[in-house]
Design a protein around this motif. Sequence first.
Motif, mmCIF file in Angstrom:
data_model
loop_
_atom_site.group_PDB
_atom_site.id
_atom_site.type_symbol
_atom_site.label_atom_id
_atom_site.label_comp_id
_atom_site.label_asym_id
_atom_site.label_seq_id
_atom_site.Cartn_x
_atom_site.Cartn_y
_atom_site.Cartn_z
ATOM 1 N N THR A 99 -1.063 3.536 -6.563
ATOM 2 C CA THR A 99 -1.324 3.716 -5.132
ATOM 3 C C THR A 99 -1.150 2.416 -4.362
ATOM 4 O O THR A 99 -1.053 2.424 -3.137
ATOM 5 C CB THR A 99 -2.753 4.237 -4.907
ATOM 6 N N ALA A 100 -1.106 1.292 -5.104
ATOM 7 C CA ALA A 100 -0.900 -0.010 -4.465
ATOM 8 C C ALA A 100 -0.513 -1.030 -5.534
ATOM 9 O O ALA A 100 -0.860 -0.861 -6.712
ATOM 10 C CB ALA A 100 -2.165 -0.464 -3.742
ATOM 11 N N ARG A 160 -1.957 5.358 5.084
ATOM 12 C CA ARG A 160 -1.940 4.159 5.926
ATOM 13 C C ARG A 160 -3.357 3.783 6.330
ATOM 14 O O ARG A 160 -4.145 4.631 6.750
ATOM 15 C CB ARG A 160 -1.084 4.408 7.164
ATOM 16 N N GLN A 179 -9.700 -0.074 -4.784
ATOM 17 C CA GLN A 179 -9.423 -1.506 -4.645
ATOM 18 C C GLN A 179 -10.078 -2.311 -5.752
ATOM 19 O O GLN A 179 -10.128 -3.550 -5.672
ATOM 20 C CB GLN A 179 -9.904 -2.018 -3.278
ATOM 21 N N SER A 239 -5.609 2.681 4.230
ATOM 22 C CA SER A 239 -6.550 2.884 3.116
ATOM 23 C C SER A 239 -6.750 1.621 2.280
ATOM 24 O O SER A 239 -7.576 1.607 1.374
ATOM 25 C CB SER A 239 -6.046 4.012 2.209
ATOM 26 N N LEU A 240 -5.994 0.550 2.568
ATOM 27 C CA LEU A 240 -6.094 -0.688 1.802
ATOM 28 C C LEU A 240 -6.279 -1.854 2.753
ATOM 29 O O LEU A 240 -5.702 -1.872 3.842
ATOM 30 C CB LEU A 240 -4.820 -0.888 0.969
ATOM 31 N N ASP A 241 -7.085 -2.832 2.332
ATOM 32 C CA ASP A 241 -7.388 -3.967 3.194
ATOM 33 C C ASP A 241 -7.286 -5.249 2.372
ATOM 34 O O ASP A 241 -7.883 -5.358 1.295
ATOM 35 C CB ASP A 241 -8.801 -3.805 3.762
ATOM 36 N N SER A 242 -6.506 -6.226 2.871
ATOM 37 C CA SER A 242 -6.388 -7.499 2.158
ATOM 38 C C SER A 242 -7.491 -8.471 2.540
ATOM 39 O O SER A 242 -7.544 -9.588 2.012
ATOM 40 C CB SER A 242 -5.016 -8.128 2.427
ATOM 41 N N ASN A 280 0.849 -1.194 0.000
ATOM 42 C CA ASN A 280 0.000 0.000 0.000
ATOM 43 C C ASN A 280 0.882 1.241 0.000
ATOM 44 O O ASN A 280 1.635 1.476 0.942
ATOM 45 C CB ASN A 280 -0.911 0.000 1.236
ATOM 46 N N LEU A 317 0.254 -7.446 4.224
ATOM 47 C CA LEU A 317 0.021 -6.076 3.780
ATOM 48 C C LEU A 317 1.112 -5.191 4.370
ATOM 49 O O LEU A 317 1.372 -5.216 5.574
ATOM 50 C CB LEU A 317 -1.355 -5.592 4.238
ATOM 51 N N ASP A 344 2.410 -1.224 4.518
ATOM 52 C CA ASP A 344 2.199 0.202 4.257
ATOM 53 C C ASP A 344 3.554 0.868 4.087
ATOM 54 O O ASP A 344 4.463 0.676 4.898
ATOM 55 C CB ASP A 344 1.451 0.859 5.422
#
Length: 497
Positions: A464-465, A429, A482, A431-434, A425, A443, A445
């Motif tokens: 962004t990821a 911090r 996502q 902002s993304l979830d696996s 990510n 994951l 950051d």
Amino acid sequence: MREHAVVISGGGPTGLMLAGELALAGVDVAIVERRENQEIVGSRAGGLSSRTLEVLDQRGIVERFLAEGQVAQVTGFAVTRLDISDFPTRHNYGLALRQKHIERILSGWVGELPVAIYRGRELTGFVQDETGVTLELSNGSSLRAGYLVGCDGGRSLVRKIAGIAFPGWDATTSNILAEAEMEEEPPLGVHRTALGMHAFGREDYEIRDGKVVFAGEGPINIMVTEQTAGGAGEPTLDDLRQALIAACGTDYGIHGLRWISRFTDMSRQAEVYRKGRVLLAGDAAHVHSPVGGQGLNTGVQDAVNLGWKLAQVVKGISPAAMLDTYHAERCPVAARVLRMTMAQVALQRTDDRTEALREVVLELLGLEEARKKIAGEMSGLGIRYDLGEGHPLLGRRMPDLDLVTPDGPLRLFTLLKNARPVLLNLGPRGSLDSGPWSGRVPLVDARYDGPWELPAVGAVAAPTAVLIRPDGYVAWVGEGSQDGLDAAMNTWFGPPR
């Protein structure tokens, strides 16, 4: 009967690399190798490409090879060196290092991992069924495996018994390789004549200012083109004498033969890389002329593509159909290697028309775009797996970025040391979830403020990821959302539990 999840037939570079990859993934793996030790007689591959060095760096072992080899601009096409020193990678060069040393270092790494090696034995036969493969060995013993991988070279018995076709092109040229004493020292280096290429050198050498400087004494390493390509079996000292006289007008008083072998430009590729529970990698899946130095490197990269996929299937994370992506991704790469080597062999001919063609090719390779494209292909840095449309990173190698994490600075390749996937990510911090894959895909950051540039492609937009596979290739790119992440996770790392 001893059982293993995976048995690899052949303990050369491809087999060793695959064993290491599977062991890192926690898979019970064994190698069956006919040699009593890792020693090699004769001359084989002579170095590692930029992308292979990156792969070894991903596993944290590249320094072992760099400590023993010689860094140089060795990427080339036919008789043309292609400088990759401006490519955006930590390893914008090749490494001159003979295969006997590459195997020794790989074997040392594998020796630190839980890998069983059955030395001094050969696979003599096997039968596969719905649940596994039963192997017969030359000492009369048997093994049982969930999967068998043939890393047993161009004459692969695994490929033959599996009934996998090996179509391609017969040899048009044949060369003798040897090491021997000579009463008269020949002109060291590479030479071209109307009969083809020949070269003389010594085992020990240094690369100074991009040029090979051989030791002043010792036996001579020889490569000479034969007058016909129809030779079968191992050549003799008399065959070598005749070839030298035809090419050079003298045999230089050759004697004291230490070893001798033959190679050709035969080009063939396995029709499929998988048949049930049997798979092929390295020379067992593709053979071609050694010109360009892509053989060993392609095999090692086969192993890194296959290892994590096979591990996930063995562990029940992914369905068996996951193994079909190995053929889908690596077969086109080898097909391109065959095409490139055949083109280079054609350019080695010395008639007037070929000389004219070579001059045109040299002019084209002098253009920046052409240099970068061909150098990207020859170095392995330009490989892109077809994972669909999207960001230029998709399907390409992930650059080894200097990241800044909450715990401090971090090189991206260190995240791949244990051959696990990574969801990186680069946005705010949290902002993304696996999601349900969090136990399988770590994951991280991080922040990266530098330029995004890819070899042979150039600058690309900052994502962004990114979802990075264990082999270092990008499976998904986030561009502010996502979207598509769950589908990519499901495809590459199995359905959620």
